[in-house]
Design a protein around this motif. Structure first.
Motif, PDB file in Angstrom:
ATOM      1  N   SER A 157       0.945  -1.214  -0.155  1.00  0.00           N
ATOM      2  CA  SER A 157       0.255   0.088  -0.018  1.00  0.00           C
ATOM      3  C   SER A 157       0.823   1.290  -0.123  1.00  0.00           C
ATOM      4  CB  SER A 157      -0.997   0.093   1.252  1.00  0.00           C
ATOM      5  OG  SER A 157      -1.750  -1.003   1.230  1.00  0.00           O
ATOM      6  N   VAL A 158       0.614   2.437  -0.886  1.00  0.00           N
ATOM      7  CA  VAL A 158       1.229   3.431  -0.890  1.00  0.00           C
ATOM      8  C   VAL A 158       0.234   4.638  -0.978  1.00  0.00           C
ATOM      9  CG1 VAL A 158       2.938   2.485  -2.078  1.00  0.00           C
ATOM     10  CG2 VAL A 158       1.315   3.404  -3.268  1.00  0.00           C
ATOM     11  N   GLY A 159       0.767   5.721  -0.531  1.00  0.00           N
ATOM     12  CA  GLY A 159       0.065   7.069  -0.340  1.00  0.00           C
ATOM     13  C   GLY A 159       0.124   7.731  -1.664  1.00  0.00           C
ATOM     14  N   SER A 160       1.175   7.536  -2.558  1.00  0.00           N
ATOM     15  CA  SER A 160       1.149   8.192  -3.855  1.00  0.00           C
ATOM     16  C   SER A 160       2.154   7.589  -4.563  1.00  0.00           C
ATOM     17  CB  SER A 160       1.964   9.599  -3.499  1.00  0.00           C
ATOM     18  OG  SER A 160       3.126   9.656  -3.307  1.00  0.00           O
ATOM     19  N   SER A 161       2.143   8.021  -6.159  1.00  0.00           N
ATOM     20  CA  SER A 161       3.178   7.457  -6.877  1.00  0.00           C
ATOM     21  C   SER A 161       4.432   7.671  -6.705  1.00  0.00           C
ATOM     22  CB  SER A 161       2.615   7.714  -8.504  1.00  0.00           C
ATOM     23  OG  SER A 161       2.712   9.078  -8.556  1.00  0.00           O
ATOM     24  N   ALA A 162       4.749   8.623  -5.952  1.00  0.00           N
ATOM     25  CA  ALA A 162       6.137   9.135  -5.469  1.00  0.00           C
ATOM     26  C   ALA A 162       6.956   7.906  -4.696  1.00  0.00           C
ATOM     27  CB  ALA A 162       6.051  10.200  -4.993  1.00  0.00           C
ATOM     28  N   SER A 163       6.249   7.257  -4.178  1.00  0.00           N
ATOM     29  CA  SER A 163       6.938   6.323  -3.179  1.00  0.00           C
ATOM     30  C   SER A 163       7.706   5.103  -4.091  1.00  0.00           C
ATOM     31  CB  SER A 163       5.744   5.274  -2.503  1.00  0.00           C
ATOM     32  OG  SER A 163       6.232   4.068  -1.785  1.00  0.00           O
ATOM     33  N   PRO A 164       8.961   4.922  -3.631  1.00  0.00           N
ATOM     34  CA  PRO A 164       9.661   3.838  -4.219  1.00  0.00           C
ATOM     35  C   PRO A 164       9.126   2.468  -4.514  1.00  0.00           C
ATOM     36  CG  PRO A 164      11.055   4.978  -2.798  1.00  0.00           C
ATOM     37  CD  PRO A 164       9.602   5.571  -2.411  1.00  0.00           C
ATOM     38  N   LEU A 165       7.950   2.213  -3.357  1.00  0.00           N
ATOM     39  CA  LEU A 165       7.342   1.086  -3.482  1.00  0.00           C
ATOM     40  C   LEU A 165       6.387   0.694  -4.476  1.00  0.00           C
ATOM     41  CD1 LEU A 165       6.887   0.703   0.428  1.00  0.00           C
ATOM     42  CD2 LEU A 165       8.074  -0.950  -0.959  1.00  0.00           C
ATOM     43  N   SER A 166       6.133   1.826  -5.240  1.00  0.00           N
ATOM     44  CA  SER A 166       4.848   1.806  -6.233  1.00  0.00           C
ATOM     45  C   SER A 166       5.626   1.084  -7.479  1.00  0.00           C
ATOM     46  CB  SER A 166       4.548   3.302  -6.502  1.00  0.00           C
ATOM     47  OG  SER A 166       5.452   4.258  -7.000  1.00  0.00           O
ATOM     48  N   ALA A 167       6.794   1.171  -7.537  1.00  0.00           N
ATOM     49  CA  ALA A 167       7.462   0.430  -8.792  1.00  0.00           C
ATOM     50  C   ALA A 167       7.938  -0.977  -8.590  1.00  0.00           C
ATOM     51  CB  ALA A 167       8.955   1.314  -9.330  1.00  0.00           C
ATOM     52  N   MET A 168       7.437  -1.573  -7.635  1.00  0.00           N
ATOM     53  CA  MET A 168       7.817  -2.873  -7.268  1.00  0.00           C
ATOM     54  C   MET A 168       7.121  -3.889  -8.213  1.00  0.00           C
ATOM     55  SD  MET A 168      10.236  -2.633  -4.799  1.00  0.00           S
ATOM     56  CE  MET A 168      10.760  -1.062  -5.614  1.00  0.00           C
ATOM     57  N   LYS A 169       7.790  -4.948  -8.548  1.00  0.00           N
ATOM     58  CA  LYS A 169       7.111  -6.008  -9.302  1.00  0.00           C
ATOM     59  C   LYS A 169       6.875  -7.176  -8.512  1.00  0.00           C
ATOM     60  CE  LYS A 169      10.080  -4.763 -13.479  1.00  0.00           C
ATOM     61  NZ  LYS A 169      11.251  -5.464 -14.178  1.00  0.00           N
ATOM     62  N   GLY A 170       5.989  -7.901  -9.027  1.00  0.00           N
ATOM     63  CA  GLY A 170       5.405  -9.018  -8.356  1.00  0.00           C
ATOM     64  C   GLY A 170       4.568  -8.613  -6.964  1.00  0.00           C
ATOM     65  N   VAL A 171       3.700  -7.418  -6.757  1.00  0.00           N
ATOM     66  CA  VAL A 171       2.907  -7.338  -5.917  1.00  0.00           C
ATOM     67  C   VAL A 171       1.577  -6.804  -6.374  1.00  0.00           C
ATOM     68  CG1 VAL A 171       4.891  -6.404  -4.514  1.00  0.00           C
ATOM     69  CG2 VAL A 171       3.540  -4.711  -5.885  1.00  0.00           C
ATOM     70  N   GLU A 172       0.622  -6.868  -5.534  1.00  0.00           N
ATOM     71  CA  GLU A 172      -0.607  -6.312  -5.566  1.00  0.00           C
ATOM     72  C   GLU A 172      -0.431  -4.775  -5.151  1.00  0.00           C
ATOM     73  OE1 GLU A 172      -5.097  -6.861  -6.382  1.00  0.00           O
ATOM     74  OE2 GLU A 172      -3.459  -7.728  -7.098  1.00  0.00           O
ATOM     75  N   LEU A 173      -0.520  -3.736  -5.830  1.00  0.00           N
ATOM     76  CA  LEU A 173      -0.437  -2.360  -5.401  1.00  0.00           C
ATOM     77  C   LEU A 173      -1.866  -1.820  -5.221  1.00  0.00           C
ATOM     78  CD1 LEU A 173       1.979  -0.271  -5.000  1.00  0.00           C
ATOM     79  CD2 LEU A 173       1.165   0.437  -7.195  1.00  0.00           C
ATOM     80  N   HIS A 174      -1.984  -1.366  -3.836  1.00  0.00           N
ATOM     81  CA  HIS A 174      -2.980  -0.342  -3.387  1.00  0.00           C
ATOM     82  C   HIS A 174      -2.719   1.114  -3.024  1.00  0.00           C
ATOM     83  CE1 HIS A 174      -5.079  -4.521  -2.705  1.00  0.00           C
ATOM     84  NE2 HIS A 174      -3.844  -4.730  -2.379  1.00  0.00           N
ATOM     85  N   ASN A 175      -3.503   1.823  -3.483  1.00  0.00           N
ATOM     86  CA  ASN A 175      -3.360   3.277  -3.191  1.00  0.00           C
ATOM     87  C   ASN A 175      -4.259   3.579  -2.109  1.00  0.00           C
ATOM     88  OD1 ASN A 175      -1.755   4.041  -5.538  1.00  0.00           O
ATOM     89  ND2 ASN A 175      -3.566   3.401  -6.760  1.00  0.00           N
ATOM     90  N   VAL A 176      -3.661   4.265  -1.110  1.00  0.00           N
ATOM     91  CA  VAL A 176      -4.299   4.521   0.282  1.00  0.00           C
ATOM     92  C   VAL A 176      -4.566   6.055   0.434  1.00  0.00           C
ATOM     93  CG1 VAL A 176      -4.444   4.136   2.573  1.00  0.00           C
ATOM     94  CG2 VAL A 176      -3.256   2.382   1.233  1.00  0.00           C
ATOM     95  N   SER A 177      -5.847   6.568   0.797  1.00  0.00           N
ATOM     96  CA  SER A 177      -6.090   7.736   1.008  1.00  0.00           C
ATOM     97  C   SER A 177      -7.067   7.993   2.453  1.00  0.00           C
ATOM     98  CB  SER A 177      -6.486   8.309   0.010  1.00  0.00           C
ATOM     99  OG  SER A 177      -7.932   7.871  -0.478  1.00  0.00           O
ATOM    100  N   GLY A 178      -6.804   9.084   3.180  1.00  0.00           N
ATOM    101  CA  GLY A 178      -7.876   9.065   4.180  1.00  0.00           C
ATOM    102  C   GLY A 178      -7.160   9.416   5.460  1.00  0.00           C
ATOM    103  N   PRO A 179      -7.734   9.935   6.548  1.00  0.00           N
ATOM    104  CA  PRO A 179      -7.017   9.939   7.705  1.00  0.00           C
ATOM    105  C   PRO A 179      -6.405   8.916   8.776  1.00  0.00           C
ATOM    106  CG  PRO A 179      -9.263  10.079   8.008  1.00  0.00           C
ATOM    107  CD  PRO A 179      -9.205   9.974   6.510  1.00  0.00           C
ATOM    108  N   HIS A 180      -5.648   9.530   9.546  1.00  0.00           N
ATOM    109  CA  HIS A 180      -5.106   7.968  10.239  1.00  0.00           C
ATOM    110  C   HIS A 180      -6.384   7.359  10.910  1.00  0.00           C
ATOM    111  CE1 HIS A 180      -2.299   5.939  12.807  1.00  0.00           C
ATOM    112  NE2 HIS A 180      -2.861   6.451  13.790  1.00  0.00           N
ATOM    113  N   PRO A 181      -6.359   6.144  10.970  1.00  0.00           N
ATOM    114  CA  PRO A 181      -5.396   5.113  10.924  1.00  0.00           C
ATOM    115  C   PRO A 181      -5.380   4.525   9.653  1.00  0.00           C
ATOM    116  CG  PRO A 181      -7.253   4.119  11.921  1.00  0.00           C
ATOM    117  CD  PRO A 181      -7.697   5.525  11.577  1.00  0.00           C
ATOM    118  N   ALA A 182      -5.320   5.314   8.505  1.00  0.00           N
ATOM    119  CA  ALA A 182      -5.294   4.459   6.932  1.00  0.00           C
ATOM    120  C   ALA A 182      -4.091   3.907   6.703  1.00  0.00           C
ATOM    121  CB  ALA A 182      -5.570   5.481   6.006  1.00  0.00           C
ATOM    122  N   GLY A 183      -3.031   4.329   7.381  1.00  0.00           N
ATOM    123  CA  GLY A 183      -1.604   3.948   6.976  1.00  0.00           C
ATOM    124  C   GLY A 183      -1.209   2.677   7.977  1.00  0.00           C
TER     125      GLY A 183
END
Length: 449
Positions: A193-219
């Protein structure tokens, strides 16, 4: 199912003292410590004696219940103290670091071609396995089990928490190596799970990527598990934090255990909040006073302000922590503080408080609980900040009365103490929610397993 996770229930606590995105190297610590309180439920069996010389990455002790699971030294030096508590229970191991570091080297592994058994054996003997946690029970994962999925949260929403987009920069190769290895340990998916496309994790292969938004405790990874693939009785999921992925990945690539941490020193009591490069178990004072503190009466929190533990300025960085928060000590009391309008505090209610009118305002809060422990009353406030499909009040009460059937049916398998940090913050009864959930999880694990 949508890959987006949008959280509406929650509460952002905006505090003064966010870290500036610059990183300095912390002063080298003279003493490093491994605190056994960081490894919940582990019974240690020592592999070296007090006074022994150890290398960085060399095993110090193993888990009595799973002998292949070892815990290693973050640095080379002399094991100068084994601090014990009641019934000689080991509390802390302290290592006096050498001026010139020696490394206990292992063998790098070809992750792409390695088998599941080879990867497990490498992670266990390297000391990297303790970075893998499991739910239910929020403990170090049992290597003899297989999770239905693995979750990694690359989105930080807790107050003043280290910005993961910043601290992970330049570590894409290590991250990808660790994720590839973890993917072989489960028949299911690796959810990132990432908060934006700027995250280095957003470019990882072999994963199911989720975009998270909202207040804490979203993270929080527990919130993400609940929204993507909830845990039922008899199921397991594993979780790993992003900075721990770097340590795992580096070992798999080089055979060297390097427990480096980029730590955010934050809080209104810090004169120059910023990031420091240090190692697990280092003395907090090695970077605390480099930034300076604003007043004499302050509290050092090993972690973020909601889930961290109280520490002394000369304490040691926690095994899993990448944030150290320093805020004023709230040991003063306001005259008629309960009976006048409040403009300088955060509240989930609108009773004489006005933080709801300025959602982006930053506050300089202290540790004062603004009240004492009192009767546990039904207010309906917890449900407003608790985004899981769980009844928080009912689950807390089931844990308090030790009703195992109710604890199971109300979803205790899905949660960890940190998932109740926000309800504890807004609790008008001043109940220790995280402690209640921890005790409930321990009881459930003991009775049901």
């Amino acid at each position: 199912m949508s890959k987006d996770i949008r959280i509406k229930k929650g509460l952002n606590i905006n505090l003064v003292g966010a870290a500036e995105q610059t990183t300095s190297k912390a002063v080298l610590s003279n003493v490093y410590a491994i605190q056994l309180s960081d490894f919940h439920g582990i019974i240690p069996k020592m592999m070296v004696k007090q006074g022994a010389e150890v290398k960085a990455g060399e095993p110090l002790f193993y888990n009595k219940n799973i002998e292949s699971m070892v815990f290693v030294s973050p640095v080379s030096g002399e094991l100068i103290e084994i601090e014990r508590g009641d019934r000689r229970r080991i509390l802390t191991l302290k290592i006096l670091a050498d001026k010139t570091q020696e490394v206990f080297s292992g063998a790098a592994i070809d992750v792409e071609n390695a088998s599941k058994e080879e990867l497990k054996a490498t992670l266990l003997k390297s000391g990297c396995w303790p970075f893998i946690k499991q739910r239910p029970y929020d403990v170090i994962a049992n290597p003899d089990t297989t999770p239905k999925a693995i979750f990694i949260s690359g989105y930080s929403s807790a107050p003043l928490q280290a910005d993961l987009n910043y601290v992970l920069q330049g570590k894409e190769k290590e991250l990808q190596t660790a994720i590839t290895a973890l993917g072989k340990l489960t028949p299911g998916k690796v959810h990132v799970s990432v908060g934006s496309s700027a995250s280095p994790l957003s470019a990882m292969k072999g994963v199911e990527l989720h975009n998270v938004s909202g207040p804490h405790p979203a993270g929080l990874v527990g919130t993400q598990i609940n929204k993507v693939d909830p845990i039922n009785k008899g199921e397991l999921v594993w979780t790993v934090s992003p900075q721990d992925l770097i340590i795992i990945g580096e070992y798999l690539l080089t055979g060297i255990y390097n427990p480096e941490r980029i730590v955010a020193l934050v809080g209104s009591s810090v004169k120059a909040p910023k990031y420091y490069s240090t190692k697990i178990g280092s003395e907090i004072s090695t970077f605390l006073y480099a930034s300076g503190v604003n007043e004499e009466n302050f509290r050092v929190i090993n972690g973020d302000v909601l889930t961290g533990s109280k520490s002394k300025p000369d304490g040691f960085l926690g095994y899993y922590n990448n944030t150290v928060s320093v805020i004023p000590e709230g040991d003063d009391y306001e005259f008629f503080g309960w009976n006048k309008p409040v403009f300088d505090k955060v509240s989930a209610t609108r009773a004489l408080t006005f933080s709801w009118m300025q959602p982006n305002k930053k506050y300089d809060l202290n540790t004062n609980t603004n009240g004492e422990h009192r009767a546990f009353v039904v207010t309906g406030q917890y449900e407003k900040v608790f985004p899981m499909d769980i009844f928080p009040m009912q689950l807390l009460k089931a844990c308090m009365v030790k009703d195992l059937d109710e604890m199971e049916q109300l979803g205790l398998y899905e949660v960890a103490p940190e998932d109740f940090s926000l309800t504890e913050f807004i609790c008008i009864s001043k109940q220790p929610h995280q402690k209640i959930i921890r005790e409930g999880l321990d009881l459930l694990q003991k009775e049901i397993g």
